[in-house]
Write an enzyme that holds these catalytic residues in place. Structure first.
Site, PDB file in Angstrom:
ATOM      1  N   ALA A 126       0.853  -1.194   0.000  1.00 34.79           N
ATOM      2  CA  ALA A 126       0.000   0.000   0.000  1.00 34.79           C
ATOM      3  C   ALA A 126       0.885   1.238   0.000  1.00 34.79           C
ATOM      4  CB  ALA A 126      -0.900  -0.010   1.233  1.00 34.79           C
ATOM      5  N   GLY A 133       0.744  -5.036   0.818  1.00 31.70           N
ATOM      6  CA  GLY A 133      -0.331  -5.188  -0.164  1.00 31.70           C
ATOM      7  C   GLY A 133       0.136  -5.839  -1.458  1.00 31.70           C
ATOM      8  N   GLU A 182       0.031  -9.385  -0.789  1.00 30.40           N
ATOM      9  CA  GLU A 182      -1.381  -9.793  -0.725  1.00 30.40           C
ATOM     10  C   GLU A 182      -1.989  -9.908  -2.121  1.00 30.40           C
ATOM     11  OE1 GLU A 182      -1.906  -6.587   2.174  1.00 30.40           O
ATOM     12  OE2 GLU A 182      -3.026  -8.018   3.385  1.00 30.40           O
ATOM     13  N   GLU A 211       4.093  -4.953   7.653  1.00 26.97           N
ATOM     14  CA  GLU A 211       3.198  -3.945   8.239  1.00 26.97           C
ATOM     15  C   GLU A 211       3.472  -3.718   9.727  1.00 26.97           C
ATOM     16  OE1 GLU A 211       2.299  -6.306   6.116  1.00 26.97           O
ATOM     17  OE2 GLU A 211       0.714  -5.597   4.758  1.00 26.97           O
TER      18      GLU A 211
HETATM   19  N1  CAA Z   1       4.535   3.336  -0.338  1.00 26.05           N
HETATM   20  C1  CAA Z   1       4.918   4.521  -0.863  1.00 26.05           C
HETATM   21  N2  CAA Z   1       6.142   4.715  -1.403  1.00 26.05           N
HETATM   22  C2  CAA Z   1       6.986   3.671  -1.411  1.00 26.05           C
HETATM   23  C3  CAA Z   1       6.648   2.419  -0.879  1.00 26.05           C
HETATM   24  C4  CAA Z   1       5.349   2.258  -0.335  1.00 26.05           C
HETATM   25  N3  CAA Z   1       4.905   1.098   0.150  1.00 26.05           N
HETATM   26  N4  CAA Z   1       7.709   1.581  -1.009  1.00 26.05           N
HETATM   27  C5  CAA Z   1       8.673   2.291  -1.624  1.00 26.05           C
HETATM   28  N5  CAA Z   1       8.246   3.548  -1.864  1.00 26.05           N
HETATM   29  C6  CAA Z   1       8.972   4.646  -2.497  1.00 26.05           C
HETATM   30  C7  CAA Z   1      10.042   5.205  -1.572  1.00 26.05           C
HETATM   31  O1  CAA Z   1       9.488   6.144  -0.668  1.00 26.05           O
HETATM   32  C8  CAA Z   1      10.994   5.824  -2.567  1.00 26.05           C
HETATM   33  O2  CAA Z   1      10.457   7.049  -3.016  1.00 26.05           O
HETATM   34  P1  CAA Z   1      11.382   8.396  -2.983  1.00 26.05           P
HETATM   35  O3  CAA Z   1      12.456   8.098  -3.999  1.00 26.05           O
HETATM   36  O4  CAA Z   1      10.429   9.465  -3.402  1.00 26.05           O
HETATM   37  O5  CAA Z   1      11.906   8.520  -1.602  1.00 26.05           O
HETATM   38  C9  CAA Z   1      10.930   4.865  -3.759  1.00 26.05           C
HETATM   39  O6  CAA Z   1       9.705   4.140  -3.611  1.00 26.05           O
HETATM   40  C10 CAA Z   1      12.069   3.844  -3.775  1.00 26.05           C
HETATM   41  O7  CAA Z   1      12.069   3.204  -2.515  1.00 26.05           O
HETATM   42  P2  CAA Z   1      13.391   3.043  -1.596  1.00 26.05           P
HETATM   43  O8  CAA Z   1      14.314   4.203  -1.823  1.00 26.05           O
HETATM   44  O9  CAA Z   1      12.943   2.780  -0.215  1.00 26.05           O
HETATM   45  O10 CAA Z   1      14.030   1.734  -2.270  1.00 26.05           O
HETATM   46  P3  CAA Z   1      14.991   0.681  -1.568  1.00 26.05           P
HETATM   47  O11 CAA Z   1      15.449  -0.211  -2.672  1.00 26.05           O
HETATM   48  O12 CAA Z   1      16.000   1.368  -0.741  1.00 26.05           O
HETATM   49  O13 CAA Z   1      14.047  -0.145  -0.570  1.00 26.05           O
HETATM   50  C11 CAA Z   1      12.081  -1.409   0.048  1.00 26.05           C
HETATM   51  C12 CAA Z   1      13.050  -0.973  -1.089  1.00 26.05           C
HETATM   52  C13 CAA Z   1      12.843  -2.304   1.039  1.00 26.05           C
HETATM   53  C14 CAA Z   1      10.940  -2.178  -0.610  1.00 26.05           C
HETATM   54  C15 CAA Z   1      11.548  -0.153   0.775  1.00 26.05           C
HETATM   55  O14 CAA Z   1      11.105   0.777  -0.187  1.00 26.05           O
HETATM   56  C16 CAA Z   1      10.405  -0.415   1.719  1.00 26.05           C
HETATM   57  O15 CAA Z   1      10.631  -0.943   2.799  1.00 26.05           O
HETATM   58  N6  CAA Z   1       9.172  -0.065   1.314  1.00 26.05           N
HETATM   59  C17 CAA Z   1       8.012  -0.207   2.148  1.00 26.05           C
HETATM   60  C18 CAA Z   1       7.526  -1.644   2.184  1.00 26.05           C
HETATM   61  C19 CAA Z   1       6.344  -1.778   3.117  1.00 26.05           C
HETATM   62  O16 CAA Z   1       6.442  -1.502   4.298  1.00 26.05           O
HETATM   63  N7  CAA Z   1       5.205  -2.236   2.569  1.00 26.05           N
HETATM   64  C20 CAA Z   1       3.985  -2.384   3.346  1.00 26.05           C
HETATM   65  C21 CAA Z   1       3.108  -1.173   3.143  1.00 26.05           C
HETATM   66  S1  CAA Z   1       1.691  -1.176   4.225  1.00 26.05           S
HETATM   67  C22 CAA Z   1       0.613  -2.228   3.494  1.00 26.05           C
HETATM   68  O17 CAA Z   1       0.856  -2.763   2.420  1.00 26.05           O
HETATM   69  C23 CAA Z   1      -0.666  -2.459   4.268  1.00 26.05           C
HETATM   70  C24 CAA Z   1      -1.574  -3.471   3.645  1.00 26.05           C
HETATM   71  O18 CAA Z   1      -1.661  -4.592   4.096  1.00 26.05           O
HETATM   72  C25 CAA Z   1      -2.397  -3.135   2.540  1.00 26.05           C
END
Ligand code: CAA
Length: 254
Positions: A61, A106, A109, A129
């Site tokens: 998400a 997500g 999922e 999450e």
């Molecule tokens: N939402 C919004 N933006 C996201 C994102 C997310 N889930 N995941 C990555 N991005 C964005 C980052 O903010 C970044 O944007 P900027 O360049 O503008 O800062 C861009 O994508 C690239 O990401 P990273 O620089 O973080 O890339 P990385 O290779 O260093 O790391 C990663 C990759 C480990 C996947 C890391 O991005 C990360 O941990 N992302 C979040 C993953 C997460 O927590 N997902 C769960 C979301 S909550 C959910 O999904 C609830 C549900 O059940 C529905």
């Protein structure tokens, strides 16, 4: 377009195309996914392949969109995500997620709602999450244990730990690890079943899926009912006749 729906031969292909945010699912994107599933359901496609553009399948998400959201808006968002992924889960055709990179939250999922999951060797999957102070909200707490068992699901959901492709294969989270172009891999996998009768494939999938949702005696009844339906198709008559005649069956999806 952040989501592209195209058709390649007899297959539908959905490409998540928001690589600058690792294909994170905004609410708009989820609603658009729902429209794509509706279109695929009405199409002549024999299977749906889903891939992500760039280094992620989908990072979950859109966290930036989630921040500061009102509680009731969050509840509605969860319900929308669940409803859209339920559409995917119950499409009349099978779906194959090719997890080419990160599949988190997500994104994981989304893959769990597909009939099959393949992983490229660099894939990383998880439900992180808990690290955000959240729990999975698009069906992960329900589909993950049905696929990998309760103990492993609890570990993934409560530690937020990531699994790589090898571990995902070992625990049955993905069907296969595939090398090369993800779209070609997805199509090659889908070809292994897409020539069979579509209605009978549907009965087979529904019967197996009901196994984790019903007591055994009810599941056996469902198997008999769906098996009897399959037996009445022209394709069943053709399949058995082709066997007896030592020829290849030609199915017509009826
Ligand atoms: N939402 C919004 N933006 C996201 C994102 C997310 N889930 N995941 C990555 N991005 C964005 C980052 O903010 C970044 O944007 P900027 O360049 O503008 O800062 C861009 O994508 C690239 O990401 P990273 O620089 O973080 O890339 P990385 O290779 O260093 O790391 C990663 C990759 C480990 C996947 C890391 O991005 C990360 O941990 N992302 C979040 C993953 C997460 O927590 N997902 C769960 C979301 S909550 C959910 O999904 C609830 C549900 O059940 C529905």
């Amino acid at each position: 377009m952040a989501i592209e729906l195209t058709y390649l031969e007899e297959f539908a292909l959905i490409t998540l195309n928001r690589p600058e945010a690792l294909n994170a699912l905004s609410m708009d994107l989820i609603a658009h996914l729902g429209d794509c599933f509706d279109e695929v359901a009405k199409s002549k496609a024999r299977a749906l392949i889903i891939v992500g553009h760039g280094k992620a399948f989908c990072a979950g998400a859109d966290i930036k969109e989630l921040q500061d959201r009102e509680l009731m808006a969050q509840k509605r968002g969860g319900e929308l995500g669940q409803a859209v992924f339920a559409k995917l889960d119950t499409l009349p055709i099978a779906s194959v997620a090719v997890i080419n990179g990160y599949a988190f939250g997500g994104g994981m999922e989304l893959a769990l709602a597909c009939t099959f999951r393949l992983a490229t060797p660099n894939a990383k999957m998880g439900t992180p999450e808990i690290k955000l102070g959240l729990i999975p909200g698009y069906g992960g707490t329900q589909r993950l244990p049905r696929i990998v068992g309760e103990a492993r699901a609890l570990e993934m959901v409560m530690t937020g730990k990531t699994v790589d492709a090898q571990e995902a294969f070992r625990i049955g989270l993905v069907n296969r690890i595939v090398e090369g172009d993800p779209v070609v891999s997805g199509i090659n996998f889908a070809r292994e079943f897409s020539g069979y009768s579509l209605p009978v494939l549907g009965f087979a999938r529904d019967a197996v899926k009901r196994a984790s949702q019903t007591p055994l005696h009810e599941g056996l009844k469902i198997e008999t009912d769906l098996g009897t339906l399959a037996f009445q198709t022209k394709d069943a008559a053709e399949g058995m006749s082709a066997f007896a005649g030592k020829r290849k069956a030609t199915f017509i999806d009826r």
